[in-house]
Design a protein around this motif. Structure first.
Motif, PDB file in Angstrom:
ATOM      1  N   GLY A  59       0.715  -1.565  -0.221  1.00  0.00           N
ATOM      2  CA  GLY A  59      -0.466  -0.197   0.061  1.00  0.00           C
ATOM      3  C   GLY A  59       0.610   0.908  -0.151  1.00  0.00           C
ATOM      4  O   GLY A  59       0.810   2.194  -0.805  1.00  0.00           O
ATOM      5  N   GLY A  60       1.414   1.798   0.934  1.00  0.00           N
ATOM      6  CA  GLY A  60       2.660   2.361   0.865  1.00  0.00           C
ATOM      7  C   GLY A  60       3.582   2.776  -0.343  1.00  0.00           C
ATOM      8  O   GLY A  60       3.990   3.586  -1.429  1.00  0.00           O
ATOM      9  N   CYS A  61       3.684   1.615  -1.437  1.00  0.00           N
ATOM     10  CA  CYS A  61       4.308   1.672  -2.455  1.00  0.00           C
ATOM     11  C   CYS A  61       3.821   2.605  -3.072  1.00  0.00           C
ATOM     12  O   CYS A  61       4.210   2.680  -4.114  1.00  0.00           O
ATOM     13  N   VAL A  62       2.178   1.712  -3.491  1.00  0.00           N
ATOM     14  CA  VAL A  62       1.326   2.432  -4.311  1.00  0.00           C
ATOM     15  C   VAL A  62       1.196   3.768  -4.184  1.00  0.00           C
ATOM     16  O   VAL A  62       1.394   4.350  -5.334  1.00  0.00           O
ATOM     17  N   ALA A  63       0.955   3.873  -3.171  1.00  0.00           N
ATOM     18  CA  ALA A  63       0.745   5.475  -2.343  1.00  0.00           C
ATOM     19  C   ALA A  63       2.186   6.659  -3.185  1.00  0.00           C
ATOM     20  O   ALA A  63       1.604   7.124  -3.849  1.00  0.00           O
ATOM     21  N   GLN A  64       3.570   5.989  -2.666  1.00  0.00           N
ATOM     22  CA  GLN A  64       4.375   6.232  -3.496  1.00  0.00           C
ATOM     23  C   GLN A  64       4.053   6.985  -4.939  1.00  0.00           C
ATOM     24  O   GLN A  64       4.748   7.459  -5.777  1.00  0.00           O
ATOM     25  N   LEU A  65       4.182   5.659  -5.290  1.00  0.00           N
ATOM     26  CA  LEU A  65       3.762   5.585  -7.046  1.00  0.00           C
ATOM     27  C   LEU A  65       3.143   6.600  -7.608  1.00  0.00           C
ATOM     28  O   LEU A  65       3.374   7.577  -9.040  1.00  0.00           O
ATOM     29  N   ALA A  70       1.932  11.475  -9.689  1.00  0.00           N
ATOM     30  CA  ALA A  70       1.442  12.983 -10.095  1.00  0.00           C
ATOM     31  C   ALA A  70       2.124  14.347 -10.257  1.00  0.00           C
ATOM     32  O   ALA A  70       1.766  14.855 -10.903  1.00  0.00           O
ATOM     33  N   LEU A  71       2.943  14.338  -9.504  1.00  0.00           N
ATOM     34  CA  LEU A  71       3.907  15.764  -9.068  1.00  0.00           C
ATOM     35  C   LEU A  71       5.068  15.117 -10.452  1.00  0.00           C
ATOM     36  O   LEU A  71       5.251  16.830 -11.092  1.00  0.00           O
ATOM     37  N   GLY A  72       4.995  13.710 -10.620  1.00  0.00           N
ATOM     38  CA  GLY A  72       6.217  14.246 -12.218  1.00  0.00           C
ATOM     39  C   GLY A  72       5.530  14.653 -13.456  1.00  0.00           C
ATOM     40  O   GLY A  72       5.464  15.167 -14.458  1.00  0.00           O
ATOM     41  N   SER A  73       4.468  13.901 -13.817  1.00  0.00           N
ATOM     42  CA  SER A  73       2.662  14.702 -14.633  1.00  0.00           C
ATOM     43  C   SER A  73       2.400  16.217 -14.773  1.00  0.00           C
ATOM     44  O   SER A  73       2.329  17.351 -15.723  1.00  0.00           O
ATOM     45  N   THR A  74       2.410  16.760 -13.418  1.00  0.00           N
ATOM     46  CA  THR A  74       2.422  18.179 -12.927  1.00  0.00           C
ATOM     47  C   THR A  74       3.371  19.055 -13.659  1.00  0.00           C
ATOM     48  O   THR A  74       3.397  20.022 -14.787  1.00  0.00           O
ATOM     49  N   GLU A  75       4.218  18.178 -13.322  1.00  0.00           N
ATOM     50  CA  GLU A  75       5.952  19.172 -13.971  1.00  0.00           C
ATOM     51  C   GLU A  75       5.658  19.233 -14.671  1.00  0.00           C
ATOM     52  O   GLU A  75       6.149  20.195 -15.545  1.00  0.00           O
ATOM     53  N   SER A  76       5.703  18.461 -16.247  1.00  0.00           N
ATOM     54  CA  SER A  76       5.501  18.007 -17.016  1.00  0.00           C
ATOM     55  C   SER A  76       4.583  18.828 -18.389  1.00  0.00           C
ATOM     56  O   SER A  76       5.156  19.205 -19.028  1.00  0.00           O
ATOM     57  N   VAL A  77       3.448  19.008 -17.300  1.00  0.00           N
ATOM     58  CA  VAL A  77       2.790  19.723 -17.962  1.00  0.00           C
ATOM     59  C   VAL A  77       3.261  21.445 -17.493  1.00  0.00           C
ATOM     60  O   VAL A  77       2.831  22.539 -18.257  1.00  0.00           O
ATOM     61  N   GLY A 134       6.653 -10.916  -8.175  1.00  0.00           N
ATOM     62  CA  GLY A 134       8.359 -10.832  -6.983  1.00  0.00           C
ATOM     63  C   GLY A 134       7.535  -9.736  -5.778  1.00  0.00           C
ATOM     64  O   GLY A 134       6.871  -9.463  -6.178  1.00  0.00           O
ATOM     65  N   HIS A 135       8.129  -9.704  -4.756  1.00  0.00           N
ATOM     66  CA  HIS A 135       7.367  -8.977  -3.764  1.00  0.00           C
ATOM     67  C   HIS A 135       8.801  -7.984  -3.528  1.00  0.00           C
ATOM     68  O   HIS A 135       9.211  -7.612  -2.545  1.00  0.00           O
ATOM     69  N   ARG A 136       9.984  -7.750  -4.147  1.00  0.00           N
ATOM     70  CA  ARG A 136      11.459  -7.491  -3.798  1.00  0.00           C
ATOM     71  C   ARG A 136      11.542  -6.260  -4.992  1.00  0.00           C
ATOM     72  O   ARG A 136      12.333  -7.095  -6.122  1.00  0.00           O
ATOM     73  N   LEU A 137      11.844  -5.345  -4.830  1.00  0.00           N
ATOM     74  CA  LEU A 137      12.204  -4.051  -5.950  1.00  0.00           C
ATOM     75  C   LEU A 137      13.806  -4.189  -5.415  1.00  0.00           C
ATOM     76  O   LEU A 137      13.586  -3.464  -5.110  1.00  0.00           O
ATOM     77  N   ASN A 138      14.142  -3.861  -6.619  1.00  0.00           N
ATOM     78  CA  ASN A 138      15.714  -3.648  -6.814  1.00  0.00           C
ATOM     79  C   ASN A 138      15.538  -2.058  -6.743  1.00  0.00           C
ATOM     80  O   ASN A 138      16.326  -1.581  -8.312  1.00  0.00           O
ATOM     81  N   HIS A 139      15.478  -0.891  -5.957  1.00  0.00           N
ATOM     82  CA  HIS A 139      15.225   0.622  -6.342  1.00  0.00           C
ATOM     83  C   HIS A 139      15.238   0.935  -5.181  1.00  0.00           C
ATOM     84  O   HIS A 139      15.224   0.462  -4.001  1.00  0.00           O
ATOM     85  N   PHE A 140      15.514   2.408  -4.602  1.00  0.00           N
ATOM     86  CA  PHE A 140      15.232   2.549  -3.846  1.00  0.00           C
ATOM     87  C   PHE A 140      13.849   3.571  -3.646  1.00  0.00           C
ATOM     88  O   PHE A 140      13.841   3.919  -2.360  1.00  0.00           O
ATOM     89  N   PHE A 141      13.003   3.141  -4.155  1.00  0.00           N
ATOM     90  CA  PHE A 141      11.909   3.802  -4.658  1.00  0.00           C
ATOM     91  C   PHE A 141      10.922   2.925  -5.542  1.00  0.00           C
ATOM     92  O   PHE A 141      11.424   2.381  -6.634  1.00  0.00           O
ATOM     93  N   CYS A 142       9.500   3.140  -5.197  1.00  0.00           N
ATOM     94  CA  CYS A 142       8.796   2.506  -6.054  1.00  0.00           C
ATOM     95  C   CYS A 142       8.112   3.208  -7.290  1.00  0.00           C
ATOM     96  O   CYS A 142       7.191   4.659  -7.087  1.00  0.00           O
ATOM     97  N   GLU A 143       8.689   2.652  -8.423  1.00  0.00           N
ATOM     98  CA  GLU A 143       9.409   3.290  -9.942  1.00  0.00           C
ATOM     99  C   GLU A 143       8.182   2.630 -10.893  1.00  0.00           C
ATOM    100  O   GLU A 143       8.235   1.012 -10.713  1.00  0.00           O
TER     101      GLU A 143
END
Length: 275
Positions: A59-65, A70-77, A134-143
């Motif tokens: 749930g936390g990962c989906v929220a972060q994603l 949302a922030l990235g898309s907003t900045e793009s526009v 899988g349940h393990r992301l090889n990253h430092f945030f949910c991308e």
């Protein structure tokens, strides 16, 4: 220091009467976006680096994603809106105040935020509909690209829909910005005054540099096939556009902008006098 500069840009854009212009209005929104960008990723990164439990719930990962998209898309526009503002300032200077009316500026800012969150809602919804093996992301945030690698079924149809959404929010704005700057370059070349050319170049240079940093990393991350995505390179690019680029943005705008520097030194002078 980064948070201080970003907060100062927002505060000065609101309080200094000389900065009550469309350019600084949109710049304050960009600064707020940069603050949110780093806040959405850095705390979890620090927890993973120093904490014993280096996990995050689904749930936390989906929220972060969702928040990050949302922030990235907003900045793009928003960068497209800022490019339009520069286009009007250079190519239609006599009609600038009429075209860039405060009501239009407010509407464009709201449209940027609504469009960004709507795009994120669509892509996050499509992502949640895919079963993950899988349940393990090889990253430092949910991308998103890393999430897609965990899918345990054929994701061709879903990926195609998500790719279209990413093209709309990344490639189309980039092309619009390039088109606006092509018109700006054509208008500047027609100007005979060297001083006027330098002023126009200085006005647009900061924004163009920010655009290059943002869209360069976004294109690499989101506009390539899943199979060709490199996790090691992806981490570096993600670190670049989630932390480094937002830290550079305020420096780019303040160091290249006389009005902002003047307002900042004015406030610092008052603080030193009262202190």
């Amino acid at each position: 220091m980064f948070y201080v500069i970003e907060t100062a840009i927002i505060a000065l854009s609101r309080t200094d009467l000389r900065l009550h212009t469309p350019m600084y209005f949109f710049l304050s929104h960009l600064s707020f976006l940069d603050l949110c960008f780093t806040t959405s990723t850095v705390p979890q990164l620090l927890i993973n680096l120093h904490g014993q439990d280096r996990t995050i719930s689904y749930g936390g990962c989906v929220a972060q994603l969702f928040i990050f998209l949302a922030l990235g898309s907003t900045e793009s526009v928003l960068l497209v809106v800022m490019a339009f503002d520069r286009y009007v300032a250079v190519c239609r200077p006599l009609h600038y105040t009429t075209i860039m009316h405060p009501v239009l500026c407010q509407a464009l800012a709201i449209a940027s935020w609504v469009g960004g969150f709507l795009n994120s809602l669509i892509q996050t919804g499509l992502m949640m509909a895919m079963p993950l093996c899988g349940h393990r992301l090889n990253h430092f945030f949910c991308e998103m690209p890393v999430f897609l690698k965990l899918a345990c079924q054929d994701t061709g149809g879903t990926e195609a829909k998500m790719f279209v959404a990413r093209v709309v929010i990344v490639a189309v704005p980039a092309m619009l910005i390039l088109g606006s700057y092509a018109q700006i370059a054509r208008a500047v070349l027609k100007v005979k005054s060297v001083a006027a050319r330098r002023k126009a170049a200085g006005t647009c240079g900061s924004h163009l540099l920010v655009v290059s940093l943002f869209y360069g990393s976004a294109t690499y991350t989101y506009l390539q096939p899943k199979d060709s995505y490199s996790e090691s390179k992806g981490k570096f690019v993600a670190l670049f556009y989630t932390i480094i680029t937002p830290m550079f943005n305020p420096l780019i705008y303040t160091l290249r902008n006389k009005d902002m520097k003047g307002a900042l030194w004015k406030v610092l002078g008052r603080a030193a006098a009262t202190g």
